[in-house]
Scaffold this motif. Structure first.
Motif, PDB file in Angstrom:
ATOM      1  N   VAL A 114     -14.453  -6.766  -5.750  1.00  7.50           N
ATOM      2  CA  VAL A 114     -13.614  -5.710  -5.383  1.00  7.50           C
ATOM      3  C   VAL A 114     -12.431  -5.468  -7.126  1.00  7.50           C
ATOM      4  O   VAL A 114     -12.442  -4.812  -7.481  1.00  7.50           O
ATOM      5  N   GLN A 115     -11.948  -6.727  -7.087  1.00  4.53           N
ATOM      6  CA  GLN A 115     -11.062  -7.279  -8.123  1.00  4.53           C
ATOM      7  C   GLN A 115     -11.840  -7.388  -9.642  1.00  4.53           C
ATOM      8  O   GLN A 115     -11.533  -6.775  -9.844  1.00  4.53           O
ATOM      9  N   ALA A 116     -13.465  -7.270  -9.378  1.00  2.00           N
ATOM     10  CA  ALA A 116     -14.156  -6.878 -10.848  1.00  2.00           C
ATOM     11  C   ALA A 116     -13.569  -5.181 -11.412  1.00  2.00           C
ATOM     12  O   ALA A 116     -14.396  -5.142 -12.421  1.00  2.00           O
ATOM     13  N   LEU A 117     -13.602  -5.061 -10.293  1.00  3.11           N
ATOM     14  CA  LEU A 117     -14.253  -2.801 -10.670  1.00  3.11           C
ATOM     15  C   LEU A 117     -13.197  -3.140 -11.880  1.00  3.11           C
ATOM     16  O   LEU A 117     -11.654  -3.440 -11.978  1.00  3.11           O
ATOM     17  N   THR A 118     -13.228  -2.155 -12.929  1.00  4.83           N
ATOM     18  CA  THR A 118     -12.663  -1.334 -13.690  1.00  4.83           C
ATOM     19  C   THR A 118     -11.269  -0.697 -13.374  1.00  4.83           C
ATOM     20  O   THR A 118     -11.270   0.014 -11.877  1.00  4.83           O
ATOM     21  N   THR A 119      -9.941  -0.413 -13.817  1.00  9.04           N
ATOM     22  CA  THR A 119      -9.632   0.951 -13.963  1.00  9.04           C
ATOM     23  C   THR A 119     -10.192   2.251 -13.439  1.00  9.04           C
ATOM     24  O   THR A 119     -10.018   3.256 -12.657  1.00  9.04           O
ATOM     25  N   ALA A 120     -10.737   2.625 -14.137  1.00 10.77           N
ATOM     26  CA  ALA A 120     -11.698   3.613 -13.970  1.00 10.77           C
ATOM     27  C   ALA A 120     -12.446   3.994 -13.152  1.00 10.77           C
ATOM     28  O   ALA A 120     -12.736   5.248 -12.400  1.00 10.77           O
ATOM     29  N   GLN A 121     -12.921   2.608 -12.532  1.00  8.10           N
ATOM     30  CA  GLN A 121     -13.515   2.394 -11.405  1.00  8.10           C
ATOM     31  C   GLN A 121     -12.374   2.301  -9.581  1.00  8.10           C
ATOM     32  O   GLN A 121     -13.366   3.684  -8.997  1.00  8.10           O
ATOM     33  N   ILE A 122     -11.792   2.136 -10.311  1.00  9.16           N
ATOM     34  CA  ILE A 122     -10.700   2.601  -9.343  1.00  9.16           C
ATOM     35  C   ILE A 122     -10.295   3.942  -9.279  1.00  9.16           C
ATOM     36  O   ILE A 122      -9.828   4.164  -7.756  1.00  9.16           O
ATOM     37  N   VAL A 123      -9.603   4.378 -10.207  1.00 10.94           N
ATOM     38  CA  VAL A 123      -9.572   5.829 -10.249  1.00 10.94           C
ATOM     39  C   VAL A 123     -10.705   6.824  -9.242  1.00 10.94           C
ATOM     40  O   VAL A 123     -10.197   7.913  -8.264  1.00 10.94           O
ATOM     41  N   ALA A 124     -12.115   6.044  -9.785  1.00 12.75           N
ATOM     42  CA  ALA A 124     -13.417   7.355  -9.169  1.00 12.75           C
ATOM     43  C   ALA A 124     -13.339   7.093  -7.035  1.00 12.75           C
ATOM     44  O   ALA A 124     -14.314   7.398  -6.563  1.00 12.75           O
ATOM     45  N   LEU A 125     -12.495   5.667  -6.823  1.00 15.18           N
ATOM     46  CA  LEU A 125     -13.168   5.486  -5.826  1.00 15.18           C
ATOM     47  C   LEU A 125     -11.785   6.391  -4.868  1.00 15.18           C
ATOM     48  O   LEU A 125     -11.131   7.561  -5.339  1.00 15.18           O
ATOM     49  N   THR A 126     -12.820   6.776  -3.489  1.00 12.36           N
ATOM     50  CA  THR A 126     -12.227   7.881  -2.486  1.00 12.36           C
ATOM     51  C   THR A 126     -10.681   7.811  -1.961  1.00 12.36           C
ATOM     52  O   THR A 126     -10.950   6.159  -1.958  1.00 12.36           O
ATOM     53  N   THR A 127     -10.327   8.402  -1.142  1.00 11.52           N
ATOM     54  CA  THR A 127      -9.037   7.678  -0.173  1.00 11.52           C
ATOM     55  C   THR A 127      -9.770   7.262   0.747  1.00 11.52           C
ATOM     56  O   THR A 127      -9.037   5.649   1.110  1.00 11.52           O
ATOM     57  N   ALA A 128     -10.960   7.884   1.922  1.00  6.31           N
ATOM     58  CA  ALA A 128     -11.815   7.132   2.459  1.00  6.31           C
ATOM     59  C   ALA A 128     -12.046   5.713   2.220  1.00  6.31           C
ATOM     60  O   ALA A 128     -11.896   5.052   2.909  1.00  6.31           O
ATOM     61  N   GLN A 129     -12.837   5.507   1.025  1.00  9.96           N
ATOM     62  CA  GLN A 129     -13.546   4.025   0.459  1.00  9.96           C
ATOM     63  C   GLN A 129     -11.865   3.442   0.228  1.00  9.96           C
ATOM     64  O   GLN A 129     -11.950   2.112   1.526  1.00  9.96           O
ATOM     65  N   PHE A 130     -10.552   3.681  -0.212  1.00 13.08           N
ATOM     66  CA  PHE A 130      -9.508   2.955  -0.073  1.00 13.08           C
ATOM     67  C   PHE A 130      -8.910   2.136   1.151  1.00 13.08           C
ATOM     68  O   PHE A 130      -8.383   1.337   2.138  1.00 13.08           O
ATOM     69  N   HIS A 131      -8.882   3.647   2.187  1.00 11.57           N
ATOM     70  CA  HIS A 131      -8.756   3.805   3.257  1.00 11.57           C
ATOM     71  C   HIS A 131      -9.853   1.989   4.426  1.00 11.57           C
ATOM     72  O   HIS A 131      -8.842   1.818   5.507  1.00 11.57           O
ATOM     73  N   ALA A 132     -10.519   2.456   3.696  1.00 14.94           N
ATOM     74  CA  ALA A 132     -11.924   1.323   4.855  1.00 14.94           C
ATOM     75  C   ALA A 132     -11.322   0.137   4.219  1.00 14.94           C
ATOM     76  O   ALA A 132     -12.605  -0.793   4.420  1.00 14.94           O
ATOM     77  N   ASP A 157      -4.423   8.523  -2.753  1.00 14.85           N
ATOM     78  CA  ASP A 157      -5.262   7.270  -2.273  1.00 14.85           C
ATOM     79  C   ASP A 157      -4.111   6.126  -1.632  1.00 14.85           C
ATOM     80  O   ASP A 157      -4.237   5.483  -0.573  1.00 14.85           O
ATOM     81  N   LEU A 158      -2.836   5.903  -2.381  1.00 18.98           N
ATOM     82  CA  LEU A 158      -1.924   5.339  -1.583  1.00 18.98           C
ATOM     83  C   LEU A 158      -1.464   5.549  -0.471  1.00 18.98           C
ATOM     84  O   LEU A 158      -1.506   4.753   0.841  1.00 18.98           O
ATOM     85  N   ALA A 159      -1.370   7.145  -0.817  1.00 18.31           N
ATOM     86  CA  ALA A 159      -1.204   7.592   0.491  1.00 18.31           C
ATOM     87  C   ALA A 159      -1.178   7.326   2.018  1.00 18.31           C
ATOM     88  O   ALA A 159      -0.828   7.885   3.140  1.00 18.31           O
ATOM     89  N   ALA A 160      -2.617   7.648   1.826  1.00 27.85           N
ATOM     90  CA  ALA A 160      -3.518   7.019   3.076  1.00 27.85           C
ATOM     91  C   ALA A 160      -3.792   5.823   3.493  1.00 27.85           C
ATOM     92  O   ALA A 160      -5.088   5.589   4.610  1.00 27.85           O
ATOM     93  N   LEU A 161      -3.295   4.984   3.126  1.00 24.39           N
ATOM     94  CA  LEU A 161      -3.441   3.025   3.587  1.00 24.39           C
ATOM     95  C   LEU A 161      -3.005   3.689   4.925  1.00 24.39           C
ATOM     96  O   LEU A 161      -1.245   3.967   5.023  1.00 24.39           O
ATOM     97  N   SER A 162      -3.071   2.305   5.784  1.00 23.02           N
ATOM     98  CA  SER A 162      -2.499   2.174   6.493  1.00 23.02           C
ATOM     99  C   SER A 162      -1.161   1.623   6.504  1.00 23.02           C
ATOM    100  O   SER A 162      -1.058   0.444   5.513  1.00 23.02           O
ATOM    101  N   THR A 163      -0.094   1.776   7.716  1.00 27.02           N
ATOM    102  CA  THR A 163       1.467   0.789   7.796  1.00 27.02           C
ATOM    103  C   THR A 163       0.477  -0.923   7.256  1.00 27.02           C
ATOM    104  O   THR A 163       0.910  -1.842   7.231  1.00 27.02           O
ATOM    105  N   ASP A 164      -0.646  -1.231   7.821  1.00 29.64           N
ATOM    106  CA  ASP A 164      -1.099  -2.347   8.011  1.00 29.64           C
ATOM    107  C   ASP A 164      -1.299  -3.329   6.453  1.00 29.64           C
ATOM    108  O   ASP A 164      -1.086  -3.978   5.757  1.00 29.64           O
ATOM    109  N   GLN A 165      -2.096  -2.345   5.745  1.00 31.18           N
ATOM    110  CA  GLN A 165      -2.721  -1.958   4.230  1.00 31.18           C
ATOM    111  C   GLN A 165      -1.325  -1.941   3.545  1.00 31.18           C
ATOM    112  O   GLN A 165      -1.652  -3.108   2.929  1.00 31.18           O
ATOM    113  N   ILE A 166      -0.632  -1.506   3.667  1.00 35.90           N
ATOM    114  CA  ILE A 166       0.764  -1.288   2.497  1.00 35.90           C
ATOM    115  C   ILE A 166       1.489  -2.664   2.729  1.00 35.90           C
ATOM    116  O   ILE A 166       1.700  -4.047   1.865  1.00 35.90           O
TER     117      ILE A 166
END
Length: 168
Positions: free
Chosen positions: A13-31, A52-61
């Motif tokens: 996950v840490q190795a993902l590029t910023t372009a790859q991060i942009v391509a992730l879906t809201t559901a993927q971030f939430h999971a 994507d940020l707005a979809a994070l749970s309070t625990d994730q925040i």
């Protein structure tokens, strides 16, 4: 897929590029697991879409590191839900810059606990707009220290409602 993103190791996950991060879906971030979110670099955090940020749970925040929260853009901070802003740790709130605090809406400020408001820096409070001041509750204003109150702009004090003033 979401399952495949969840299966990635923290190092992957840490190795993902910023372009790859942009391509992730809201559901993927939430999971994402908390440790995976904590492993994101500040550049990766800044690459996250507001939705994507707005979809994070309070625990994730709450799991975000102080450096990650400090890396959020003002637009990203503004895009957080009131529940997410209220879930920020005191150290994360204190790490926010004046620009980031300036990005908070009146509703977001109103969602903060009295302890969180008391933890805000005097310079951050002084930079609040009159609209933002309207979002603070009487209890929040009552929790401010004398130093914080003295630091408020006179125009900000002038727009306080009688209910807000009773909180002082």
């Amino acid at each position: 897929s979401t399952e495949q993103i969840v299966a990635l190791t923290t190092a992957q996950v840490q190795a993902l590029t910023t372009a790859q991060i942009v391509a992730l879906t809201t559901a993927q971030f939430h999971a994402m697991a908390l440790d995976d979110l904590q492993a994101l670099t500040t550049a990766q955090i800044q690459a996250m879409q507001i939705s994507d940020l707005a979809a994070l749970s309070t625990d994730q925040i709450q799991a975000l590191t102080t450096a990650q929260v400090q890396a959020l853009t003002a637009a990203q901070v503004y895009g957080l839900t009131t529940e997410q802003v209220a879930a920020l740790t005191n150290s994360s709130l204190q790490a926010l810059t004046t620009t980031q605090i300036g990005g908070l809406s009146a509703s977001q400020l109103g969602a903060l606990s009295t302890a969180q408001v008391r933890g805000l820096e005097t310079t951050d409070l002084a930079a609040l707009t009159t609209t933002q001041m309207g979002g603070l509750t009487a209890a929040q204003l009552g929790a401010l220290s004398t130093t914080q109150l003295i630091g408020l702009e006179s125009t900000d004090v002038g727009v306080l409602s009688t209910t807000q003033l009773r909180g002082l």
